[in-house]
Design an enzyme around this catalytic site. Structure first.
Site, mmCIF file in Angstrom:
data_model
loop_
_atom_site.group_PDB
_atom_site.id
_atom_site.type_symbol
_atom_site.label_atom_id
_atom_site.label_comp_id
_atom_site.label_asym_id
_atom_site.label_seq_id
_atom_site.Cartn_x
_atom_site.Cartn_y
_atom_site.Cartn_z
ATOM 1 N N TYR A 130 -24.240 -32.841 8.323
ATOM 2 C CA TYR A 130 -23.975 -32.583 7.033
ATOM 3 C C TYR A 130 -23.110 -31.341 7.094
ATOM 4 O O TYR A 130 -23.062 -30.385 7.586
ATOM 5 C CB TYR A 130 -25.295 -32.312 6.445
ATOM 6 N N CYS A 131 -21.891 -31.572 6.129
ATOM 7 C CA CYS A 131 -21.137 -30.408 6.203
ATOM 8 C C CYS A 131 -20.367 -29.994 7.455
ATOM 9 O O CYS A 131 -20.045 -30.759 8.319
ATOM 10 C CB CYS A 131 -21.340 -29.200 5.331
ATOM 11 N N LEU A 132 -20.285 -28.847 7.646
ATOM 12 C CA LEU A 132 -19.945 -28.016 8.936
ATOM 13 C C LEU A 132 -20.712 -28.806 10.093
ATOM 14 O O LEU A 132 -20.091 -28.577 11.237
ATOM 15 C CB LEU A 132 -19.909 -26.581 8.837
ATOM 16 N N LEU A 187 -21.879 -36.633 6.471
ATOM 17 C CA LEU A 187 -22.288 -36.420 5.061
ATOM 18 C C LEU A 187 -20.986 -35.262 4.821
ATOM 19 O O LEU A 187 -21.525 -34.035 5.051
ATOM 20 C CB LEU A 187 -23.747 -36.198 4.918
#
Length: 607
Positions: A343-345, A371
């Protein structure tokens, strides 16, 4: 070649004068050493960095030279473009004329169709009272002026595109500051509440401001956040920490079904946030929902770094984070391939790890889910506006004095991307109307900020944001370049429609750099709300479409026009995709071989 003959043997030769003995060379006098360069002296270098770090604190990490250069470029070219100035002046005169005619009609009739409508997503004038006379005239005058101000930043011949975008962003910030909605005597909503309550709203607002200022000075969370304590109100899914190192913990969640899918799920959240956004309350916990559908779920919980962790590198997050977590999952569920989700980074570092594993022949992954995670940063949105060598250097100096970038310094930058939603609307509601917005679990999580180690964040900004090495084929791991095209497992990539952190078109670019089947999903909502959308909420929508690896690339706008749309949460579609990419085998739930402490663990409590 003619041999040399002595002069004395030649006829009629005139004898030469005896030569004087050659003078002895003088002893060489050593020259004084050149003065040392300022940068070569660590003391002077430290002084320079300390001064720049002080400036960075005063400007919230924004380089003054970047702003000055953009402003100078625009102003000089505007002075050299009388035609552009004349065109802008005529447009202003035309707008003033239209407004004067509209004002006369509206004042006579008491009602008139507006000249200008707010931009989509601008809710400042949504209250019906702004449609009434004379407030509608104030709103219309402001919206016309805002349009002229923003237009002034564009179409000036010779201005660099980057500077034009930077000035447009700054002009937008100024326009937001000058909005009549922020001025109590110009905002009819505020005036109505003040008259109705006899000023009690302003008294409550003053108390709210005093409380917030006190909490800010103490470093305490915002009011109401104490209602959502980790392990008591949020992060409640049962489980145990099965592994811990200096950087992260791995949580294995307890099964909720008699049998489970053979392939486990490992979730790698971003270390810019606490992991429990994916395990909030039971009714909106993605982790609990997956466990309830027969998945064995593991979660990485990152340590909140401090000054002692200043030298942690980006590759440390791959080695001690992703790879160590994969080793822990393999030990807990031996012989099974793993569904890895970032998720993200966390998705960015996971994609780097997956490319490295593919390069090195490590085939433990069953699938890869990303994501709101970027692998290409050429179109990373407004975060890229002021990110250049000077900006990164300034942030590095700031982190050099601290050892990290604090959560408050990061959140300030994110708030500037959406000032009306995150700054001014709260200013009006909390301090002028005197109304506190009820604290939610997502708001409390958002206030539970984390830090970024100095070295890692500098490498991240330079290597990925500034130089875009990963998608350009120049990102090296352990001395050798990795390629996203080497990843052959199926990919599930998700973008959110209103994402200011990872714009969905940037996330979509995984289609350009991969050589495998990619299922892309575009969900409604923003970076966080779009992700935390349980099916029971019955809100939102999503589009989903799979491109097989042999199919041609489709640009994002064409994809959006052709991908079918579905109502509700995207969670069931992803869970079905996980089942389809697995073996469909059901096994007995694996039990933790080692239990260090119960979930949610220790690192999540670090302030």
């Amino acid at each position: 070649m003619t041999a040399a003959v002595p002069t004395a043997t030649l006829p009629h030769a005139t004898p030469r004068r005896a030569r004087r003995p050659a003078p002895r060379p003088k002893a060489a006098v050593p020259l004084p050493p050149p003065p040392p360069a300022a940068d070569a002296d660590p003391d002077f270098r430290a002084l320079d960095r300390a001064l720049r770090a002080t400036a960075a604190r005063m400007t919230q990490g924004l380089s003054p030279s970047v702003l000055l250069e953009a402003w100078t470029d625009w102003a000089l070219h505007l002075l050299a473009s009388p035609g552009r100035r004349l065109g802008w002046a005529l447009a202003a005169a035309d707008a003033a004329g239209q407004f004067a005619v509209w004002l006369a009609e509206a004042s006579a009739a008491g009602d008139a169709a507006p000249l200008v409508e707010p931009q989509p997503g601008d809710h400042r004038f949504a209250d019906p009272v702004w449609r009434q006379w004379p407030h509608v005239a104030v709103a219309q005058a402001y919206l016309l002026g805002e349009r002229l101000l923003l237009d002034a930043a564009h179409r000036v011949p010779g201005v660099a595109r980057q500077h034009e975008n930077e000035l447009a962003f700054l002009f937008s910030q100024w326009a937001d500051v000058l909005s009549p909605t922020n001025v109590p005597w110009l905002n009819p909503v505020i005036m109505g509440h003040t008259l109705q309550e006899g000023g009690a709203n302003l008294a409550r607002g003053w108390l709210n401001w005093m409380e917030d200022a006190g909490r800010l000075m103490k470093g305490a969370p915002p009011a109401g956040a104490e209602e959502f304590q980790v392990g008591r109100d949020v992060a409640l899914t049962p489980g145990a920490v099965i592994y811990r190192n200096r950087l992260m913990e791995v949580i294995q969640y307890a099964p909720a079904t008699p049998t489970v899918h053979a392939e486990p799920v490992l979730i790698v959240p971003a270390w810019i946030m606490k992991y429990y956004i994916l395990d909030l309350r039971p009714e909106n916990s993605l982790v609990r929902w997956l466990v309830g559908r027969g998945h064995t779920v593991f979660m990485v919980s990152w340590k909140n770094p401090d000054a002692a962790d200043r030298d942690l590198s980006l590759d440390d997050y791959r080695r001690l984070g992703v790879m160590a977590a994969l080793d822990a999952v393999t030990a807990a569920v031996p012989g099974q391939r793993i569904h890895a989700c970032g998720y993200c980074l966390g998705g960015t570092i996971l994609s780097i790890a997956a490319a490295t594993m593919a390069r090195d022949g490590d085939d433990r992954l069953a699938s890869l889910s990303l994501l709101a995670a970027q692998t290409d940063f050429a179109e990373a949105g407004e975060l890229m506006l002021f990110l250049d060598e000077r900006q990164v250097s300034l942030l590095e100096d700031l982190m050099w004095t601290q050892g990290y970038l604090s959560g408050g310094q990061m959140s300030g930058a994110f708030q500037l991307l959406r000032p009306n939603d995150l700054i001014w609307s709260r200013f009006i509601r909390d301090y002028l109307l005197g109304d506190r917005e009820p604290m939610t679990d997502l708001m409390a999580w958002n206030a539970d900020v984390t830090r970024m180690p100095a070295r890692m964040h500098g490498e991240y900004l330079r290597g990925l944001f500034l130089e875009n090495r990963l998608s350009a084929g120049r990102f090296a791991v352990e001395g050798r370049v990795v390629a996203l095209r080497d990843i052959k497992v199926p990919i599930f990539a998700l973008g959110t429609a209103r994402d200011h952190v990872a714009p969905w078109r940037s996330v979509y670019k995984i289609n350009l750099f991969s050589d495998t089947a990619v299922t892309f999903t575009l969900v409604s909502g923003g970076h966080n709300v779009g992700i935390v959308n349980p099916p029971a909420a019955e809100r939102g929508s999503y589009q989903i479409l799979t491109r097989q690896h042999e199919q041609r690339y489709v640009d994002p706008d064409t994809w959006a026009a052709s991908a079918p749309s579905h109502g509700g949460s995207w969670w069931p579609a992803w869970e079905a995709w996980l089942r389809d990419t697995g073996t469909a085998a059901q096994v007995a739930p694996p039990r933790p071989s080692t239990t260090l402490c119960p979930a949610p663990g220790e690192y999540v409590h670090q302030a």
